[in-house]
Motif scaffolding. Structure first.
Motif, PDB file in Angstrom:
ATOM      1  N   GLU A 121      71.387  21.311  56.307  1.00 21.38           N
ATOM      2  CA  GLU A 121      70.888  21.544  57.667  1.00 21.38           C
ATOM      3  C   GLU A 121      69.866  22.674  57.738  1.00 21.38           C
ATOM      4  OE1 GLU A 121      74.493  22.062  59.845  1.00 21.38           O
ATOM      5  OE2 GLU A 121      75.006  19.950  59.727  1.00 21.38           O
ATOM      6  N   TYR A 141      76.233  18.587  57.579  1.00 16.62           N
ATOM      7  CA  TYR A 141      77.658  18.907  57.440  1.00 16.62           C
ATOM      8  C   TYR A 141      78.447  17.623  57.653  1.00 16.62           C
ATOM      9  CZ  TYR A 141      82.041  21.459  58.189  1.00 16.62           C
ATOM     10  OH  TYR A 141      83.309  21.945  58.096  1.00 16.62           O
ATOM     11  N   ILE A 142      79.645  17.515  57.086  1.00 15.09           N
ATOM     12  CA  ILE A 142      80.414  16.280  57.258  1.00 15.09           C
ATOM     13  C   ILE A 142      80.587  15.963  58.746  1.00 15.09           C
ATOM     14  CG2 ILE A 142      81.733  15.995  55.122  1.00 15.09           C
ATOM     15  CD1 ILE A 142      83.927  17.711  56.481  1.00 15.09           C
ATOM     16  N   GLY A 143      80.332  14.729  59.093  1.00 13.95           N
ATOM     17  CA  GLY A 143      80.476  14.298  60.479  1.00 13.95           C
ATOM     18  C   GLY A 143      79.194  14.445  61.273  1.00 13.95           C
ATOM     19  N   GLU A 144      78.401  15.432  60.921  1.00  9.24           N
ATOM     20  CA  GLU A 144      77.170  15.709  61.658  1.00  9.24           C
ATOM     21  C   GLU A 144      76.136  14.630  61.323  1.00  9.24           C
ATOM     22  OE1 GLU A 144      76.094  18.505  63.876  1.00  9.24           O
ATOM     23  OE2 GLU A 144      74.824  16.747  63.969  1.00  9.24           O
ATOM     24  N   TRP A 145      75.299  14.266  62.298  1.00  2.09           N
ATOM     25  CA  TRP A 145      74.300  13.237  62.055  1.00  2.09           C
ATOM     26  C   TRP A 145      72.877  13.806  62.033  1.00  2.09           C
ATOM     27  CZ3 TRP A 145      77.199  13.754  66.470  1.00  2.09           C
ATOM     28  CH2 TRP A 145      76.516  14.029  67.640  1.00  2.09           C
ATOM     29  N   ARG A 146      72.752  15.138  62.014  1.00  2.00           N
ATOM     30  CA  ARG A 146      71.437  15.754  61.932  1.00  2.00           C
ATOM     31  C   ARG A 146      71.428  16.699  60.732  1.00  2.00           C
ATOM     32  NH1 ARG A 146      72.919  16.916  68.002  1.00  2.00           N
ATOM     33  NH2 ARG A 146      74.781  17.180  66.767  1.00  2.00           N
TER      34      ARG A 146
ATOM     35  N   TYR B  71      87.116  12.816  63.639  1.00  2.00           N
ATOM     36  CA  TYR B  71      85.825  12.214  63.312  1.00  2.00           C
ATOM     37  C   TYR B  71      84.656  13.087  63.774  1.00  2.00           C
ATOM     38  CZ  TYR B  71      83.756   9.887  67.481  1.00  2.00           C
ATOM     39  OH  TYR B  71      83.110   9.616  68.636  1.00  2.00           O
ATOM     40  N   ARG B  72      84.958  14.255  64.313  1.00  4.19           N
ATOM     41  CA  ARG B  72      83.877  15.196  64.617  1.00  4.19           C
ATOM     42  C   ARG B  72      84.140  16.554  63.962  1.00  4.19           C
ATOM     43  NH1 ARG B  72      80.720  15.955  69.833  1.00  4.19           N
ATOM     44  NH2 ARG B  72      79.256  16.524  68.196  1.00  4.19           N
ATOM     45  N   PRO B  73      84.263  16.599  62.636  1.00  2.00           N
ATOM     46  CA  PRO B  73      84.437  17.913  61.998  1.00  2.00           C
ATOM     47  C   PRO B  73      83.281  18.846  62.335  1.00  2.00           C
ATOM     48  CG  PRO B  73      83.923  16.220  60.368  1.00  2.00           C
ATOM     49  CD  PRO B  73      84.192  15.515  61.660  1.00  2.00           C
ATOM     50  N   GLU B  74      82.115  18.243  62.654  1.00  2.20           N
ATOM     51  CA  GLU B  74      80.966  19.085  62.990  1.00  2.20           C
ATOM     52  C   GLU B  74      81.163  19.804  64.318  1.00  2.20           C
ATOM     53  OE1 GLU B  74      81.082  15.891  63.391  1.00  2.20           O
ATOM     54  OE2 GLU B  74      79.927  15.261  65.124  1.00  2.20           O
ATOM     55  N   GLU B 316      76.377  19.600  74.313  1.00  2.07           N
ATOM     56  CA  GLU B 316      76.714  18.490  73.431  1.00  2.07           C
ATOM     57  C   GLU B 316      78.226  18.414  73.384  1.00  2.07           C
ATOM     58  OE1 GLU B 316      75.017  18.367  69.438  1.00  2.07           O
ATOM     59  OE2 GLU B 316      76.928  17.539  68.762  1.00  2.07           O
ATOM     60  N   LEU B 336      75.285   6.706  68.745  1.00  3.39           N
ATOM     61  CA  LEU B 336      76.044   7.706  67.987  1.00  3.39           C
ATOM     62  C   LEU B 336      77.391   7.115  67.559  1.00  3.39           C
ATOM     63  CD1 LEU B 336      75.269  10.882  70.119  1.00  3.39           C
ATOM     64  CD2 LEU B 336      74.217  10.154  67.990  1.00  3.39           C
ATOM     65  N   LYS B 337      78.067   7.851  66.687  1.00  9.58           N
ATOM     66  CA  LYS B 337      79.306   7.290  66.119  1.00  9.58           C
ATOM     67  C   LYS B 337      80.351   7.075  67.215  1.00  9.58           C
ATOM     68  CE  LYS B 337      80.379  11.936  64.533  1.00  9.58           C
ATOM     69  NZ  LYS B 337      80.791  12.757  63.406  1.00  9.58           N
ATOM     70  N   PRO B 353      80.407  10.945  70.852  1.00  5.90           N
ATOM     71  CA  PRO B 353      79.734  12.190  71.213  1.00  5.90           C
ATOM     72  C   PRO B 353      78.657  11.921  72.272  1.00  5.90           C
ATOM     73  CG  PRO B 353      79.701  11.851  68.830  1.00  5.90           C
ATOM     74  CD  PRO B 353      80.143  10.573  69.453  1.00  5.90           C
ATOM     75  N   ILE B 355      75.266  13.943  74.333  1.00  9.51           N
ATOM     76  CA  ILE B 355      74.435  15.136  74.481  1.00  9.51           C
ATOM     77  C   ILE B 355      73.843  15.130  75.878  1.00  9.51           C
ATOM     78  CG2 ILE B 355      72.458  16.407  73.580  1.00  9.51           C
ATOM     79  CD1 ILE B 355      72.935  14.767  70.928  1.00  9.51           C
TER      80      ILE B 355
END
Ligand SMILES: [Zn+2]
Lengths: 288, 572
Positions: A121, A141-146, B71-74, B316, B336-337, B353, B355
């Motif tokens: 990132e 990062y895991i899960g992140e899509w950017r 499913y959102r560790p971010e 977000e 998105l997922k 998710p 935004i």
């Protein structure tokens, strides 16, 4: 200008975490400040001076005026340069996870190999790795899509799996080979690979560019051959030579561009157009 | 232990105390008239004192939170804080971990939160999560609007059986009241469909949303439950959904409120949740505009209706709802997922998710509509502060919303400076609204009204005998202009000077100084034992054949609710 030198005294089997020891935080630190600092190690903190002799030379008014040098085997030091915005970091050895992750400016140079998530990132600046990287270089990062959104990563060795995953900007240049799924889910930016690619570059890519100068093992079905292109220009950069161009990944309605060296991958083409003089000239030029 | 909160400026709308300087005493966890001379003095001179906050609608515990976190560790890495001597490590922003949820509500001066959607089949896990959320009491609402048994009783107008079923399910799931989400629509989603409007039928059930809602409202009033039906109407988030919303609220008009003491606290017979998502005009997003005025007018004219807003906060976040077909619509828009779950014969769930950006027209429209609802609804007892956490934004933004409500100047500057998209002024009437909430109204929409709407008789006010759930904020209202200092408002309401829960000081100066086990508030219906037994016997053949669990494993046994606050309802 201020130079902060970390000379390794002993290694740790549990990783040290360096995310607090970035130029943005330590540009004003003295040797006494370092002597008083405890570095996170697992779920505890220990004096940084247990692990490194630290010498500080010169003065700095801002992070940009700091050069941080790590001498020794840092393969159990995580987060080197993570989130830094300016200045310079040199690692004379290996580095552990997340080196240069989320950095927005400055330069990080590693003269050894690095573990996973290097340049994760990244938003700006330059990360240069003289050795190999493991998986998820410049990824999200895991899960992140950017993933990586700006700056430049140069890998002189080989890159691991899913290099440039979810890339949304910036450039990754791998001078060696690249493992599977380079540029998976990418939407923007460029990945250039000088060596060979194992399999499936660009899986599910929406947009952006992948340039491969070596041989590609297997391509995904979602990439549609567009024909041979000579000296293609992608985002203002010309790549001399002849390439097979693909668009994909159509499985996701993607409009990404994948170009692979035409001669090294000529077995992919049903008909091979004999090399012309211009092409030979370029090859000779590149061989010099 | 005895305490006296000295010299605070008290806002206690339930007792019509509006900014009076007075002392509040509490002893052994309860508010009392007086304490002895030995009482510990907590000096809160010229600081705001309110009952602890009550959140009437949020999603804080249960399986869809778990899916969201997994499913959102971010999201988990946003909002990480190290453990302290008192707290465990914090993590998460829109879907924080369970302990983090408790700490963050506590820091804002909250004491009670309604978990607004508990599938009975997943109730056990919901209670397991509730048990790990400290410092706030939680009343979970089981989902009834797409339950196969409920739809059958509604179709055949078997209100007595439905009442018995509700009584049994509240006991079985240790639930508090009747939640309805997209009635018939979530069931239709099992067939890849949705219902459109209030009079559409669930496939294969030959029953309309209207019939289900009316039947549940009648049964709810027959039992005299402390809370009314709590509905998320059909067509959430669809442009042009105002007629559906108003038809839903209007359809309850002729159903009289129960005269039982247990229902005596509340005024309403229907609570419409996240009204913001149900107040859109137009035919598509191309011509969508605000329907807030129309919905607010209806609420103003009909005191049997209450609502909470579901205010968009420009973050977000993670949306999660039993309205699974709506989540699929969102997935088609954002890509998105997306996670989806079918809860057998009861409901469904979707997670994605989202935004909300002030630069995008739709988010800005939603933001403005929420604020319009707050400002158009005249009686603050009919509207509550929520973000439908985490759907329109995380609950930690409540102080920011308070600052928007208290400052017309702040709202106007956001519109004028281009901080928000121009749809705010072009497609809504927000720019023309000069109303500003005062602290008394803020105390109403964030504690007194939600407590009354949920029928609580032990919280939401500083009445002697009530739980000593108290919040103190470091603002001197006599020397502070909230209209001019929205940042100051946000800061003070984000970091309570004191939060007192059941007489225990849990927050001091915005820091968690102690934790305590939360209570699970559930409703125990008395008088329907025979009918409950009969109805369970009657559903048992179907249950045994079609549910994936045995009845014995379905029930939430007492040890899942180790710290209950049982609300007894004399239903006969
Ligand atoms: Zn909700």
């Amino acid at each position: 200008m201020k130079t902060i030198t970390f000379d390794q005294k002993k290694t740790s089997s549990i990783a040290l975490e360096f995310d607090e020891l970035i130029t943005d935080n330590i540009y004003s630190w003295t040797e006494e400040d370092f002597a008083a600092y405890k570095v996170p190690v697992g779920n505890s903190r220990f004096p940084i001076t247990d692990y490194f002799d630290i010498t500080v030379e010169g003065e700095a008014e801002s992070p940009a005026e700091v050069k941080m040098i790590l001498n020794g085997d840092c393969n159990r030091v995580k987060y080197i340069g993570c989130k830094m915005s300016a200045g310079e970091v040199v690692v004379n050895g290996d580095a552990d996870l997340h080196v240069g992750a989320e950095m927005s400016g400055g330069v990080v140079t590693v003269f050894g190999n690095v573990a996973a998530h290097a340049g994760r990132e990244m938003k700006g600046g330059k990360l240069e790795i003289m050795g190999n990287t493991k998986e998820f270089c410049g990824a999200s990062y895991i899960g992140e899509w950017r993933g990586m959104s700006g700056g430049e990563i140069i890998i002189h060795g080989n890159a691991g799996k899913q290099c440039g995953e979810c890339l949304v900007g910036g450039k990754i240049h791998v001078l060696g080979d690249c493992d599977i799924l380079a540029g998976i889910h990418m939407t923007k930016g460029t990945i250039e690979i000088d060596g060979n690619v194992n399999r499936w570059p660009g899986g599910q890519m929406k947009n952006g560019n992948i340039v491969i100068h070596g041989k590609v093992g297997r391509l995904l079905e979602g990439f549609v051959e567009q024909g041979i292109v000579t000296d293609p220009e992608l985002d203002g950069i010309v790549y001399p030579g002849r390439y097979i161009e693909y668009k994909g990944d159509i499985a996701l309605n993607g409009k990404g561009t994948l170009i692979i060296d035409a001669e090294k991958n000529r077995d992919r083409l049903s008909t091979w157009i004999e090399e012309d003089d211009e092409y030979n000239a370029i090859r000779e030029y590149r061989a010099q | 232990m005895e305490y006296i909160l000295k010299n605070g400026i008290v806002y206690d709308p339930a007792n019509e105390v509006n900014g009076e300087k007075m002392d509040i005493c509490f002893k052994d966890g309860k508010i009392v008239e007086d304490v002895s001379a030995d009482a510990e003095v907590l000096d809160v001179t010229d600081k705001i004192v309110m009952p602890a906050g009550v959140d009437p609608h949020a999603h804080v515990a249960g399986p869809k939170l778990v899916v969201g976190r997994l499913y959102r560790p971010e999201d988990e890495r946003r909002g990480v804080a190290q453990k302290t001597k008192v707290t465990r490590a914090e993590a998460g922003f829109s879907i924080p971990s369970c302990p983090t949820t408790g700490y963050r509500y506590s820091r804002m001066g909250y004491g009670t939160v309604c978990e607004a959607a508990m599938p009975p089949l997943e109730a056990k896990h919901t209670h397991e999560e509730i048990n790990t959320i400290p410092n706030i009491d939680i009343n979970p609402l089981p989902l009834f609007g797409n339950n196969w048994f409920v739809m059958e009783y509604a179709r055949e107008n078997r209100i007595d059986d439905l009442a018995a079923f509700i009584a049994a399910m509240l006991r079985v799931s240790k639930g508090y009241g009747v939640k309805i989400v997209n009635p018939c629509g979530s069931e239709a989603w099992g067939w890849g469909m949705n219902v459109h409007g209030y009079d559409d039928k669930a496939p294969y059930f030959d029953v309309t949303s209207r019939e289900v809602v009316r039947a549940l409202a009648k049964a709810n009033e027959q039992l005299g439950l402390p809370h009314s039906i709590h509905i998320h109407p059909n067509d959430l988030g669809h442009p042009g959904n105002v007629p559906t919303t108003i038809a839903t609220l209007d359809s309850i008009k002729d159903i009289a409120k129960s005269t039982k003491a247990s229902a005596g606290v509340r005024d309403q017979t229907i609570h419409c949740t996240h009204a913001q998502f149900h107040s859109y005009t137009g035919n598509s997003w191309k011509d969508a505009a605000s329907g807030a005025e129309e919905v607010a007018d209806f609420i103003n004219k009909n005191p049997y209706v209450t609502c909470d807003v579901g205010q968009v906060t420009f973050d977000e976040t993670t949306t999660m709802t039993a309205d699974a077909p709506m989540e699929y619509d969102l997935f088609k828009i954002s890509g998105l997922k997306w996670a989806n779950k079918d809860i057998e014969c009861e409901t469904a769930a979707g997670i994605i998710p989202c935004i909300y950006s002030p630069k995008t027209p739709v988010s800005t429209l939603q933001w403005a509509i929420g604020l319009e609802l707050f400002l158009h609804i005249e009686n603050p007892w009919q509207v509550c502060l929520t973000t439908d956490h985490p759907n329109a934004g995380p609950f930690i933004r409540y102080p920011k919303i308070i600052s928007w409500l208290m400052s017309a100047e702040k709202r106007m500057s956001m519109i004028d400076n281009g901080e928000v998209h121009k749809w705010a002024s072009k497609r809504t009437g927000l720019a023309g609204l000069e109303r500003e909430y005062d602290f008394y109204e803020i105390a109403t929409i964030s504690r007194a009204a939600p407590a009354r709407i949920h029928g609580f008789q032990d919280r939401g006010a500083l009445t002697p005998g009530y739980n000593a759930d108290i919040a103190v904020y470091d603002i001197n209202p006599n020397d502070f202009d909230p209209s001019k200092d929205p940042e100051g408002v946000e800061k003070a309401f984000s970091n309570a000077y004191y939060t007192i829960k059941d007489g225990q000081i849990v927050v001091k100066d915005g820091d968690i100084v102690s934790t305590k086990q939360s209570h699970t508030i559930w409703t125990n219906v008395i008088g329907y034992e025979e009918e409950e037994k009969q109805i369970i016997d009657s559903i048992m053949p179907f249950f045994t054949q079609y549910y994936s669990v045995k009845w014995e494993n379905y029930q939430v046994h007492d040890h899942y609710v180790p710290n209950p606050t049982r609300v007894d309802v004399e239903a006969k």
